[in-house]
Every structure is written in C-alpha cells, then in structure tokens.
Write a protein that holds these residues in place. Sequence first.
Motif, PDB file in Angstrom:
ATOM      1  N   CYS A  72       0.167   6.344  19.901  1.00 34.10           N
ATOM      2  CA  CYS A  72       0.778   5.735  18.709  1.00 34.10           C
ATOM      3  C   CYS A  72       0.478   4.245  18.646  1.00 34.10           C
ATOM      4  O   CYS A  72       0.165   3.704  17.575  1.00 34.10           O
ATOM      5  CB  CYS A  72       2.291   5.960  18.705  1.00 34.10           C
ATOM      6  N   MET A  73       0.547   3.566  19.787  1.00 32.28           N
ATOM      7  CA  MET A  73       0.308   2.127  19.804  1.00 32.28           C
ATOM      8  C   MET A  73      -1.162   1.789  19.568  1.00 32.28           C
ATOM      9  O   MET A  73      -1.482   0.804  18.892  1.00 32.28           O
ATOM     10  CB  MET A  73       0.788   1.517  21.128  1.00 32.28           C
ATOM     11  N   VAL A  74      -2.067   2.592  20.098  1.00 31.52           N
ATOM     12  CA  VAL A  74      -3.498   2.366  19.850  1.00 31.52           C
ATOM     13  C   VAL A  74      -3.795   2.593  18.368  1.00 31.52           C
ATOM     14  O   VAL A  74      -4.531   1.821  17.748  1.00 31.52           O
ATOM     15  CB  VAL A  74      -4.362   3.266  20.757  1.00 31.52           C
ATOM     16  N   ALA A  75      -3.212   3.633  17.788  1.00 30.61           N
ATOM     17  CA  ALA A  75      -3.390   3.881  16.350  1.00 30.61           C
ATOM     18  C   ALA A  75      -2.837   2.715  15.532  1.00 30.61           C
ATOM     19  O   ALA A  75      -3.443   2.299  14.541  1.00 30.61           O
ATOM     20  CB  ALA A  75      -2.709   5.190  15.954  1.00 30.61           C
ATOM     21  N   LEU A  76      -1.726   2.166  15.963  1.00 28.25           N
ATOM     22  CA  LEU A  76      -1.143   1.010  15.289  1.00 28.25           C
ATOM     23  C   LEU A  76      -2.067  -0.201  15.391  1.00 28.25           C
ATOM     24  O   LEU A  76      -2.262  -0.941  14.412  1.00 28.25           O
ATOM     25  CB  LEU A  76       0.229   0.704  15.902  1.00 28.25           C
ATOM     26  N   ALA A  77      -2.651  -0.401  16.549  1.00 22.15           N
ATOM     27  CA  ALA A  77      -3.578  -1.518  16.747  1.00 22.15           C
ATOM     28  C   ALA A  77      -4.819  -1.359  15.890  1.00 22.15           C
ATOM     29  O   ALA A  77      -5.292  -2.326  15.277  1.00 22.15           O
ATOM     30  CB  ALA A  77      -3.962  -1.628  18.230  1.00 22.15           C
ATOM     31  N   VAL A  78      -5.349  -0.146  15.821  1.00 22.91           N
ATOM     32  CA  VAL A  78      -6.538   0.119  15.001  1.00 22.91           C
ATOM     33  C   VAL A  78      -6.231  -0.132  13.523  1.00 22.91           C
ATOM     34  O   VAL A  78      -7.026  -0.743  12.807  1.00 22.91           O
ATOM     35  CB  VAL A  78      -7.067   1.547  15.249  1.00 22.91           C
ATOM     36  N   ARG A  79      -5.073   0.340  13.091  1.00 16.88           N
ATOM     37  CA  ARG A  79      -4.668   0.114  11.693  1.00 16.88           C
ATOM     38  C   ARG A  79      -4.536  -1.381  11.401  1.00 16.88           C
ATOM     39  O   ARG A  79      -4.911  -1.846  10.340  1.00 16.88           O
ATOM     40  CB  ARG A  79      -3.353   0.810  11.382  1.00 16.88           C
ATOM     41  N   GLY A  80      -4.016  -2.124  12.359  1.00 20.91           N
ATOM     42  CA  GLY A  80      -3.844  -3.557  12.176  1.00 20.91           C
ATOM     43  C   GLY A  80      -5.175  -4.298  12.105  1.00 20.91           C
ATOM     44  O   GLY A  80      -5.322  -5.257  11.361  1.00 20.91           O
ATOM     45  N   ARG A  81      -6.156  -3.851  12.854  1.00 21.04           N
ATOM     46  CA  ARG A  81      -7.470  -4.497  12.849  1.00 21.04           C
ATOM     47  C   ARG A  81      -8.228  -4.200  11.570  1.00 21.04           C
ATOM     48  O   ARG A  81      -9.042  -5.000  11.125  1.00 21.04           O
ATOM     49  CB  ARG A  81      -8.280  -4.041  14.049  1.00 21.04           C
ATOM     50  N   ARG A  82      -7.984  -3.042  10.978  1.00 20.98           N
ATOM     51  CA  ARG A  82      -8.654  -2.674   9.722  1.00 20.98           C
ATOM     52  C   ARG A  82      -8.096  -3.447   8.528  1.00 20.98           C
ATOM     53  O   ARG A  82      -8.760  -3.601   7.526  1.00 20.98           O
ATOM     54  CB  ARG A  82      -8.523  -1.187   9.465  1.00 20.98           C
ATOM     55  N   ALA A  83      -6.847  -3.867   8.652  1.00 23.52           N
ATOM     56  CA  ALA A  83      -6.201  -4.551   7.518  1.00 23.52           C
ATOM     57  C   ALA A  83      -6.664  -5.977   7.363  1.00 23.52           C
ATOM     58  O   ALA A  83      -7.209  -6.612   8.170  1.00 23.52           O
ATOM     59  CB  ALA A  83      -4.689  -4.525   7.712  1.00 23.52           C
TER      60      ALA A  83
ATOM     61  N   ARG B   7       2.498   3.933   6.801  1.00 24.57           N
ATOM     62  CA  ARG B   7       1.989   4.738   7.922  1.00 24.57           C
ATOM     63  C   ARG B   7       2.241   4.054   9.260  1.00 24.57           C
ATOM     64  O   ARG B   7       2.466   4.720  10.262  1.00 24.57           O
ATOM     65  CB  ARG B   7       0.510   5.031   7.733  1.00 24.57           C
ATOM     66  N   SER B   8       2.182   2.740   9.268  1.00 26.76           N
ATOM     67  CA  SER B   8       2.486   2.011  10.498  1.00 26.76           C
ATOM     68  C   SER B   8       3.953   2.208  10.882  1.00 26.76           C
ATOM     69  O   SER B   8       4.276   2.362  12.057  1.00 26.76           O
ATOM     70  CB  SER B   8       2.191   0.517  10.328  1.00 26.76           C
ATOM     71  N   ARG B   9       4.824   2.215   9.906  1.00 26.99           N
ATOM     72  CA  ARG B   9       6.246   2.460  10.181  1.00 26.99           C
ATOM     73  C   ARG B   9       6.456   3.866  10.730  1.00 26.99           C
ATOM     74  O   ARG B   9       7.312   4.091  11.578  1.00 26.99           O
ATOM     75  CB  ARG B   9       7.094   2.216   8.941  1.00 26.99           C
ATOM     76  N   THR B  10       5.664   4.817  10.256  1.00 31.15           N
ATOM     77  CA  THR B  10       5.754   6.185  10.780  1.00 31.15           C
ATOM     78  C   THR B  10       5.352   6.208  12.246  1.00 31.15           C
ATOM     79  O   THR B  10       6.014   6.861  13.069  1.00 31.15           O
ATOM     80  CB  THR B  10       4.867   7.140   9.960  1.00 31.15           C
ATOM     81  N   LEU B  11       4.275   5.500  12.590  1.00 33.90           N
ATOM     82  CA  LEU B  11       3.856   5.431  13.998  1.00 33.90           C
ATOM     83  C   LEU B  11       4.938   4.785  14.859  1.00 33.90           C
ATOM     84  O   LEU B  11       5.198   5.236  15.979  1.00 33.90           O
ATOM     85  CB  LEU B  11       2.550   4.648  14.118  1.00 33.90           C
ATOM     86  N   LEU B  12       5.558   3.741  14.343  1.00 38.68           N
ATOM     87  CA  LEU B  12       6.642   3.083  15.079  1.00 38.68           C
ATOM     88  C   LEU B  12       7.830   4.032  15.255  1.00 38.68           C
ATOM     89  O   LEU B  12       8.444   4.078  16.327  1.00 38.68           O
ATOM     90  CB  LEU B  12       7.084   1.815  14.368  1.00 38.68           C
TER      91      LEU B  12
ATOM     92  N   LEU C 155      12.680  -1.251  12.832  1.00 39.80           N
ATOM     93  CA  LEU C 155      13.637  -1.834  11.887  1.00 39.80           C
ATOM     94  C   LEU C 155      13.117  -3.106  11.220  1.00 39.80           C
ATOM     95  O   LEU C 155      13.411  -3.363  10.051  1.00 39.80           O
ATOM     96  CB  LEU C 155      14.966  -2.105  12.588  1.00 39.80           C
ATOM     97  N   THR C 156      12.353  -3.893  11.956  1.00 42.09           N
ATOM     98  CA  THR C 156      11.838  -5.146  11.404  1.00 42.09           C
ATOM     99  C   THR C 156      10.438  -5.013  10.819  1.00 42.09           C
ATOM    100  O   THR C 156       9.949  -5.937  10.182  1.00 42.09           O
ATOM    101  CB  THR C 156      11.823  -6.245  12.483  1.00 42.09           C
ATOM    102  N   GLY C 157       9.793  -3.868  11.052  1.00 42.66           N
ATOM    103  CA  GLY C 157       8.442  -3.658  10.533  1.00 42.66           C
ATOM    104  C   GLY C 157       7.375  -4.425  11.292  1.00 42.66           C
ATOM    105  O   GLY C 157       6.332  -4.748  10.743  1.00 42.66           O
ATOM    106  N   ASP C 158       7.617  -4.711  12.558  1.00 42.74           N
ATOM    107  CA  ASP C 158       6.664  -5.464  13.378  1.00 42.74           C
ATOM    108  C   ASP C 158       5.576  -4.540  13.904  1.00 42.74           C
ATOM    109  O   ASP C 158       5.759  -3.847  14.896  1.00 42.74           O
ATOM    110  CB  ASP C 158       7.395  -6.139  14.534  1.00 42.74           C
ATOM    111  N   ASP C 159       4.414  -4.542  13.238  1.00 48.48           N
ATOM    112  CA  ASP C 159       3.341  -3.660  13.676  1.00 48.48           C
ATOM    113  C   ASP C 159       2.448  -4.310  14.739  1.00 48.48           C
ATOM    114  O   ASP C 159       1.458  -3.727  15.157  1.00 48.48           O
ATOM    115  CB  ASP C 159       2.510  -3.160  12.490  1.00 48.48           C
TER     116      ASP C 159
END
Length: 134
Positions: A123-134, A6-11, A59-63
């Motif tokens: 998209c970036m805020v959603a990515l940040a939220v996903r990263g904090r939950r992980a 899902r993070s890759r989708t946001l990217l 491409l690198t998967g950097d979330d």
Amino acid sequence: MTARPRSRTLLAVAALLATVATAGSLTYSLVLGYPPCELCWYQRILMYPLVGVLAYAFLTGDDGVYRLVLPFCAGGIALAAYQSYLQVVAGGTCTFGGCAAVHVRPVTIPNQSLVAFCLIAVCMVALAVRGRRA
C-alpha cells in the motif's frame, strides 16, 4: 499534502491492516494465552505505532506518510521473515519462545505478521508511486 480519493483508499486499507494485525496479536496473547516470544515483541513494536500513524494520515490526507511507514515495514518484514525461516530450520519451533510453533490455521503467527507487513508495504509503495506521478 492532501490525498486524492485513491490515495485515501490506500491509506484506509493500510490503517485497517495495521489495526487488524494489532488486534490479532493482542487477541493471541491476552485472550488465547499464547505468550509472545522476543521476536514477536520486536514485531509488535514496529506494528503498533502504524495504527495511529496511518489513521492520522488517513484523517489528514497526508499521502507522504509512506516515508515514515516503509522503514517500519522493512524492519517488520525482516524480523517476520527471519522468524518464519527459523520455523522451517528448527522444525516448526521458535528458538526465541513457543509462539512460532503455534499454528493458527492455515499459517503460523510469524507468517501472519509477515503477510501484514508486506501488505502494508505494498500500500505504501503504491502511495509513493501515485505521489511521484502527480
């Protein structure tokens, strides 16, 4: 960091938005002949690098790329909102040039820039939220 699906989708969505915004701005100026004003140039300076940065992150998967992208979005949102405000106050014209007066149905060019920066920021805020939950 390696991005989850899902993070890759946001990217991917953010990279696509930046690419469309960049292609759109170039089309308006180079193909349709609308000269960009000073505020538009500043917004371009903030949008154009996002194409490469977000594509590389995808491409690198950097979330964790949101740390780099969100300041660009904040600046772009501020400039586009200010230019959109000037449109309303100045009666549909831009005091920095003529581009804000150009209406590309249904919204003006500065409004389109504002929407693009806001969507990338979401998209970036959603990515940040996903990263904090992980």
